[in-house]
Structure formats: C-alpha cells, structure tokens
Design an enzyme around this catalytic site. Structure first.
Site, PDB file in Angstrom:
ATOM      1  N   GLY A   1       0.823  -1.208   0.000  1.00 25.55           N
ATOM      2  CA  GLY A   1       0.000   0.000   0.000  1.00 25.55           C
ATOM      3  C   GLY A   1       0.845   1.239   0.000  1.00 25.55           C
ATOM      4  O   GLY A   1       1.783   1.349   0.800  1.00 25.55           O
TER       5      GLY A   1
ATOM      6  N   GLY B   1      -7.826  -5.859   4.873  1.00 26.52           N
ATOM      7  CA  GLY B   1      -8.957  -6.686   4.465  1.00 26.52           C
ATOM      8  C   GLY B   1     -10.132  -5.830   4.065  1.00 26.52           C
ATOM      9  O   GLY B   1      -9.997  -4.622   3.888  1.00 26.52           O
TER      10      GLY B   1
END
Ligand code: AMP
Length: 496
Positions: free
Chosen positions: A46, A121
């Site tokens: 990320g 998630g």
C-alpha cells in the site's frame, strides 16, 4: 467499488494494506523505529497513506499521513513517538477514498480506555453495521470500513477488552487481519477463513505481528508462526495468549497473495512465496510447453514463474525486460491512453536477450490485458521473432470482495473473451494460462509442516479422498478465478 478518481491512479487491481504490531518487554525502549522498518518492508502492500500509533503504557500517540513510508517518517517524528507498544499501517484503499481521514491506524479515546486499530482486508457487511452504529449514536469521520470495527470495539469496551474484541469479531463479516493496541496490550486477529495473512515473530526483547514475514526479518526478528484463521492473540508482559473465536471454519487463504502481492522472500501460511511462484512456472511448462530459445519474466511478480518454467523446460532463462524501480503503483495517468503509455515508461526490453529469438514470456496475471498487449509490442520492437505468452494464474474472471480491488467483470478481459480472442487482442503467437488444478498442485507441493519439523506435509490433495484438488476444499479462496467465495457478499453484490 473503487472510489478513486481515474485521474489519480493506475486502474489496476488494488489490494488493501499491510499491518504490523510490536510489543517490547523493555518498557524503556521505543517501538516506533522498528515499526518504521517493518512498514518499509510492507510498502508494496500500500502506497497511499501510512501511520504508526504507539503506547507508553499510559497514553496513545500517533502519526498518520498520506504518502510513502520514506516520505512520511523522519528522525524527529519517530523520536517523538514514545512507547513500547506500536501498531503500523500502509494503505492501498479499496473501500474508501485516499484521504487523510481514511489513513490508519484509527484511534478511539474514551473514559473506559483507548484503543487503536490497523486493518488489512475488506468487510462485506460494513454498511449494515455502520447503519446500526449510527442509529445507536455513533458518528463516522471516514469512509473506511475499519472505522466500523473500532466503533464496535469502543461500544463494547465496558465488557472488557477480550469480550469487546470477540463480540466485535463475531459481528463483522469479510476478510480481516487486525493489529489492535490498547495502553498495555497488543492484539492480533485473523478472520475465520484466514483470507488475509498475519504472522507472529519473536524479537530479542519482544514480539511482532506482521502481514508478511519479510517485515519480521527487517526488524531482526524470527518468524514464529502464522496466526491461525479465527485466532486472536493477546500479547503483553506475560507473553502470547491465544484463543479462537467462533465456530471452526474452513481455511480460505487468498491465492492472489502468492500470485502477485506478497514479496517473494515472505513465508505465508507455511509456503515460501518465491518457491510457490517457481513451482507454478514448472507446472505451466508441463501444461503448455512450446519450442523456444529463451524464457523471460515480467518483473517483479512474473520472475519466479519464469525461473520455474525455464528449469522445467530446459529453455534458457534471460532477463529480457528491465523495470524502472522508481515508478510506484500510484503513477499519475490522466487518461486510458496515458495509462497504456505507462507500460513503456515502466518496462523496457533488452534487445541483446531477444533479437531474432523465439521468446516465452511469463506474467503472473492478465487483468484488463493492457500490460500484455503493450509488452508484446515492446518485445517485437526489440527483435523477438515469436512471442509465446504464459500466465502463472488462471484467467481472472470475477471481482474480489475481500480486499483485492478487481475491476468490474465487464473490464476483466477473461470474463468477456475466450483465450483465442485474448491471444489475438494482445498480439501473441500463442497464449496459455496455468490450470486451476495446476495452480493448487503447485501451492500444495510447497506446503511445509511447522518450523520445528521442516518436513514436507502430505499435500491436502493427497489427503482429499475425492481427489478434489481444484475445488472448494483446497484451503484457498479462488473467488477471482471461479466466482466461488468463502461467504455471501452481504450488501456488496449490488454495487458491481
Ligand atoms: P492488466 O494490464 O490490466 O492485464 O494487468 C496485468 C498486470 O498487472 C500484470 O503484469 C500483473 O503483474 C499486474 N497486476 C496484477 N495484480 C495487480 C495489482 N493488484 N496491482 C497492480 N498490478 C497488478
């Protein structure tokens, strides 16, 4: 449900996040610098924002900002983050916008106690949970589903932390690997199907939780084990206390972690990621061999499979393609045309490896088909006589609801085209994907027993009396390939 502006980001699959947690038994030491090392190693998971929250046993402090780990932290702000417990996060948003409000960790402060959370998630019931919380007085400052989790924990805090956590975890549905921190405790939890990874490591004077074992290595620690699906670990001066929440459910680890996301040096659920990729390449060579002069891989995630293909086929391996290291996934490409152009900026061919040769090129996946089409142009321009495209995952035909932001079905080239049509569209001389069974075989042949025995486990396929290696009981989520998901997608399906 990609909420990014097309102008801001490359429109590719997007995976959500990396998390870490650190607990140091020497309370005079600072965990923030170790958190920084860990986050550097998870940067590939990320690049939109990052944050670290620390506790000195009494109070929680925090930094969170948009940007890369290397840009956000410096000696001064790390030194100012004082505490022996830390959690950290890198964000690749799927369900929320890349804004500072969505940057994690989230911190909740109340009279009952403070709590911070970092989540990898995607919840499939975030909307109904949010409505429920709003009806009972909660307010939200972000569009992130993680805020739902922290609000639920805060709401239940008066029952005690353990109860608050277990109650919350039973209410939320979807994929989650969590690093949670209170003033005196670090907690890790993994969803009942273990869709997203989380592992436990040991430091000389403490413990680490991390999405990938490469982060534990970067902190100088040793991988102890993976957190089991449905397991909560509570870490404090007494050590690591583990318990399971809810009923036992089948393990359904995300295959795409092995295909694309994870770093090759990580070991995930007992499988070395590079080893798995090499094996996929070997199976691919067996399933769809071709006469050629050289095998090359698309950097970085196609390299392992290319090595395996070369090893199994006997065709020499060459570098063939060079990748510009400085192009991140958030490369600015205002239009589709420019996004296509981006492949030329990112990847270039080595004429000396390719000129006049019959080339096998291996990539880990085809999503929209943009990369493969451009790559073939690059290879032909460098003199490749034939280009045989091989893909080390089966065709991606369905969206993911569990943290990998696949485009809608209509944009997935394999959802709308037969393999021969794709071959023509990308301009390859031949095209083949690994079979679903072949991929499961590759993964299962890499499964290891616990660290202590270091022996190969009998594969789950061999244990499966039905010989049903490619079907739903293989231990992996195959949603993006088969459209079979570990759970119903409450509230999400209508949005695609
Ligand atoms: P496409 O050009 O849309 O067919 O995308 C396929 C390429 O994207 C392959 O080279 C993959 O390595 C790469 N890829 C696969 N998953 C992702 C992801 N989540 N983010 C960025 N690139 C990806």
């Amino acid at each position: 449900m990609n909420t990014h502006s097309e102008c801001e980001t490359e429109t590719k699959l997007r995976e959500k996040c990396g998390v870490i947690g650190i607990y140091l038994t020497d309370h005079e030491m600072n965990a923030s610098r170790l958190a920084y090392y860990g986050l550097q190693s998870l940067q590939h998971r990320g690049q939109e924002s990052t944050g670290i929250a620390v506790s000195d046993g009494e109070r929680l402090d925090q930094i969170r900002e948009l940007g890369l780990v290397a840009d956000v932290y410096n000696n001064d702000n790390l030194a100012a983050l004082k505490g022996y417990i830390a959690i950290g996060h890198v964000l690749y948003s799927t369900s929320g916008k890349a804004t500072i409000e969505n940057a994690q960790p989230f911190v909740s402060r109340s009279k009952l106690g403070n709590v911070a959370i970092a989540h990898n998630g995607s919840l499939v019931n975030a909307e109904p949970m949010k409505e429920f919380l709003e009806e009972t007085g909660s307010t939200f400052t972000s569009s992130s589903d993680t805020e739902v989790i922290i609000k639920l924990i805060a709401k239940n805090y008066k029952k005690g932390l353990e109860r608050a956590l277990t109650d919350t975890i039973q209410l939320i549905k979807g994929s989650f690997a969590l690093a949670v921190m209170t003033e005196k405790t670090l907690i890790g939890a993994r969803d009942p199907n273990g869709i997203r990874p989380l592992c436990l490591g040991k430091l000389k004077n403490g413990w680490v939780l991390a999405s990938e074992s490469c982060a534990i290595d970067a902190m100088g620690g040793d991988l102890v084990r993976d957190i089991e699906p449905g397991e909560i670990v509570i870490i404090n001066d007494d050590g690591v206390l583990s318990f399971n929440f809810g009923e036992k459910t089948a393990k359904k680890t995300c295959i795409f972690e092995y295909v694309y996301f994870a770093r090759p040096d990580s070991i995930m659920d007992g499988i070395g990621v590079l080893e798995a990729r090499i094996k996929m390449g070997e199976v691919l060579a067996r399933e769809s061999g071709v006469t050629a002069d050289v095998v090359i891989g698309v950097p970085d995630s196609g390299l392992g499979a290319a090595m395996g293909y070369s090893r199994a086929s006997g065709i020499p391996y060459a570098m063939g393609i060079v990748k510009n290291k400085y192009i991140g996934r958030t490369f600015i490409a205002p239009s589709q045309e420019e996004r296509e152009q981006m492949v030329f900026v990112k990847l270039n061919a080595l004429k000396s490896d390719l000129d006049g040769k019959r080339v096998v090129i291996i990539d880990d996946s085809i999503v929209r088909g943009t990369t493969s089409r451009r790559l073939i142009q690059i290879l032909r321009k460098a003199g490749a006589k034939e280009v045989h495209f091989r893909i080390s995952s089966p065709p991606v035909k369905y969206p993911c609801y569990f943290g990998i932001d696949t485009p809608a079905r209509a944009e997935l080239i394999s959802a709308t085209h037969e393999i021969e049509e794709i071959r023509q569209a990308i301009g390859a001389d031949s095209l083949a994907f690994i079979s679903m069974d072949g991929m499961i075989e590759a993964l299962q042949s890499c499964e290891w027993e616990e660290e202590t025995t270091k022996e190969k486990k009998p594969s789950r396929a061999a244990n499966d009396k039905n010989g049903d290696s490619g079907a739903s009981n293989c231990g992996y989520c195959q949603g993006c390939f088969l459209g079979e998901y570990p759970m119903p997608m409450i509230g999400e399906l209508g949005k695609r």
